[in-house]
Write a protein that holds these residues in place. Structure first.
Motif, PDB file in Angstrom:
ATOM      1  N   SER A  14       0.797  -1.223   0.000  1.00 20.37           N
ATOM      2  CA  SER A  14       0.000   0.000   0.000  1.00 20.37           C
ATOM      3  C   SER A  14       0.837   1.285   0.000  1.00 20.37           C
ATOM      4  CB  SER A  14      -0.919  -0.043   1.226  1.00 20.37           C
ATOM      5  OG  SER A  14      -1.119   1.241   1.723  1.00 20.37           O
ATOM      6  N   GLY A  15       1.929   1.272   0.717  1.00 16.93           N
ATOM      7  CA  GLY A  15       2.820   2.432   0.689  1.00 16.93           C
ATOM      8  C   GLY A  15       2.387   3.576   1.586  1.00 16.93           C
ATOM      9  N   SER A  16       1.667   3.267   2.658  1.00 17.00           N
ATOM     10  CA  SER A  16       1.271   4.369   3.543  1.00 17.00           C
ATOM     11  C   SER A  16       2.493   4.964   4.248  1.00 17.00           C
ATOM     12  CB  SER A  16       0.207   3.925   4.555  1.00 17.00           C
ATOM     13  OG  SER A  16       0.750   3.027   5.488  1.00 17.00           O
ATOM     14  N   ASN A  17       3.491   4.144   4.529  1.00 14.65           N
ATOM     15  CA  ASN A  17       4.735   4.696   5.110  1.00 14.65           C
ATOM     16  C   ASN A  17       5.469   5.564   4.093  1.00 14.65           C
ATOM     17  OD1 ASN A  17       5.424   3.802   7.977  1.00 14.65           O
ATOM     18  ND2 ASN A  17       4.628   1.919   7.072  1.00 14.65           N
ATOM     19  N   ILE A 111      11.096  -0.881   8.849  1.00 16.42           N
ATOM     20  CA  ILE A 111      10.110  -0.685   9.925  1.00 16.42           C
ATOM     21  C   ILE A 111       9.353  -1.976  10.113  1.00 16.42           C
ATOM     22  CG2 ILE A 111       8.284   0.267   8.409  1.00 16.42           C
ATOM     23  CD1 ILE A 111       7.839   2.229  10.967  1.00 16.42           C
ATOM     24  N   PRO A 113       6.099  -3.813  12.405  1.00 16.57           N
ATOM     25  CA  PRO A 113       4.933  -3.456  13.223  1.00 16.57           C
ATOM     26  C   PRO A 113       4.816  -4.261  14.512  1.00 16.57           C
ATOM     27  CG  PRO A 113       4.242  -4.851  11.423  1.00 16.57           C
ATOM     28  CD  PRO A 113       5.726  -4.654  11.262  1.00 16.57           C
ATOM     29  N   GLU A 177       3.759   4.253  13.182  1.00 16.75           N
ATOM     30  CA  GLU A 177       4.772   4.005  12.147  1.00 16.75           C
ATOM     31  C   GLU A 177       4.989   5.280  11.336  1.00 16.75           C
ATOM     32  OE1 GLU A 177       4.493   0.471   9.726  1.00 16.75           O
ATOM     33  OE2 GLU A 177       3.199  -0.507  11.181  1.00 16.75           O
TER      34      GLU A 177
HETATM   35  C1  GRF Z   1       3.737  -1.813   7.730  1.00 18.68           C
HETATM   36  O1  GRF Z   1       2.937  -2.273   8.779  1.00 18.68           O
HETATM   37  C2  GRF Z   1       5.191  -2.084   8.008  1.00 18.68           C
HETATM   38  O2  GRF Z   1       5.504  -2.024   9.358  1.00 18.68           O
HETATM   39  C3  GRF Z   1       5.350  -3.498   7.495  1.00 18.68           C
HETATM   40  O3  GRF Z   1       4.566  -3.544   6.345  1.00 18.68           O
HETATM   41  C4  GRF Z   1       3.505  -2.585   6.428  1.00 18.68           C
HETATM   42  C5  GRF Z   1       3.605  -1.718   5.232  1.00 18.68           C
HETATM   43  O4  GRF Z   1       2.571  -0.811   5.160  1.00 18.68           O
HETATM   44  N1  GRF Z   1       6.747  -3.794   7.297  1.00 18.68           N
HETATM   45  P1  GRF Z   1       2.575   0.318   4.037  1.00 18.68           P
HETATM   46  O5  GRF Z   1       2.811  -0.389   2.700  1.00 18.68           O
HETATM   47  O6  GRF Z   1       3.649   1.296   4.360  1.00 18.68           O
HETATM   48  O7  GRF Z   1       1.188   0.913   4.117  1.00 18.68           O
END
Ligand code: GRF
Length: 221
Positions: A14-17, A111, A113, A177
């Motif tokens: 998804s790439g929310s980070n 990262i 979770p 995060e």
């Molecule tokens: C996050 O929960 C991260 O900690 C784990 O994968 C997920 C990625 O989420 N490694 P996003 O793609 O950044 O939304």
């Protein structure tokens, strides 16, 4: 003048980070520039986010490479061609080989979770919820040859409740995060990070003032 660190961001989903890093760069809080986004999944929504913000992106499908070394070599080439200084794994679902780790020594962040070293690997939030922990959280760490095992840079703690599902706990963790990853990158950009063995010292930060937490709250004591 503030120096910007060149980032290469590795994604699979998804790439929310990724989005939180983009947003914090755009609002001027994070001294970094995302030079390239690499995904090993063609359908990753993260690619859409990169496109929207005019960030070059690159898809590398695992099956197109005959070996891990081959995959790693290509990824190193792409990152170096964009002058990437810090590799940021943001939901990248693939273990990096030694060739890659050696090309970016202590220059790869991940990262996870959960509050490492608890619940490394896949489905961390599900495992934590099912285990019945009272607190969980997230961890930014440097990547080493193990699974989620490198030196810890920053952690955030959230409470976990008995009626939590994987999804409710994951959502609570994800919010944090999005705060600690930009912070860890900014520590790096400010050249404050010093690693000695497993200890990561962040120059110029105070000791945390938080009191001990209890869940459930203490009533009698
Ligand atoms: C996050 O929960 C991260 O900690 C784990 O994968 C997920 C990625 O989420 N490694 P996003 O793609 O950044 O939304």
């Amino acid at each position: 003048m503030r120096v910007k660190v060149n980032l290469g961001i590795l994604v699979s989903g998804s790439g929310s980070n990724l989005q939180s890093i983009i947003d914090n760069i755009e609002n001027g809080r994070l001294d970094a520039e995302i030079k390239v986004v690499i995904s090993n999944n063609t359908d990753a929504f993260a690619l859409e986010r990169a496109r929207k913000h005019h960030i070059p992106s690159f898809v590398m499908q695992n099956q197109d490479y005959i070996s891990r070394e081959d995959f790693d070599r290509k990824m190193i080439d792409v990152l170096k061609s964009y002058s990437v200084e810090l590799v940021v794994m943001a939901g990248f679902m693939r273990i990096l080989g030694s060739l890659f780790l050696d090309a970016f020594p202590m220059k790869i962040m991940n990262i996870h979770p959960a509050l490492l070293p608890s619940f490394p690997g896949m489905h961390a939030q599900k495992k934590a919820a099912e285990y019945g922990v009272r607190f969980s959280g997230c961890t930014v760490h440097f990547t080493d040859a193990g699974v989620d095992s490198g030196p810890i840079i920053i952690q955030a703690i959230v409470p976990a409740y008995t009626d939590d599902t994987e999804d409710t706990l994951a959502a609570r963790i994800l919010k944090e995060e999005h705060r600690i990853y930009p912070q860890a990158i900014q520590f790096y950009a400010e050249d404050r990070i010093e690693v000695t063995g497993r200890q990561v010292h962040i120059r110029g930060t105070d000791r945390v003032q938080a009191p001990p937490l209890h869940n459930p709250p203490l009533i009698t004591f």
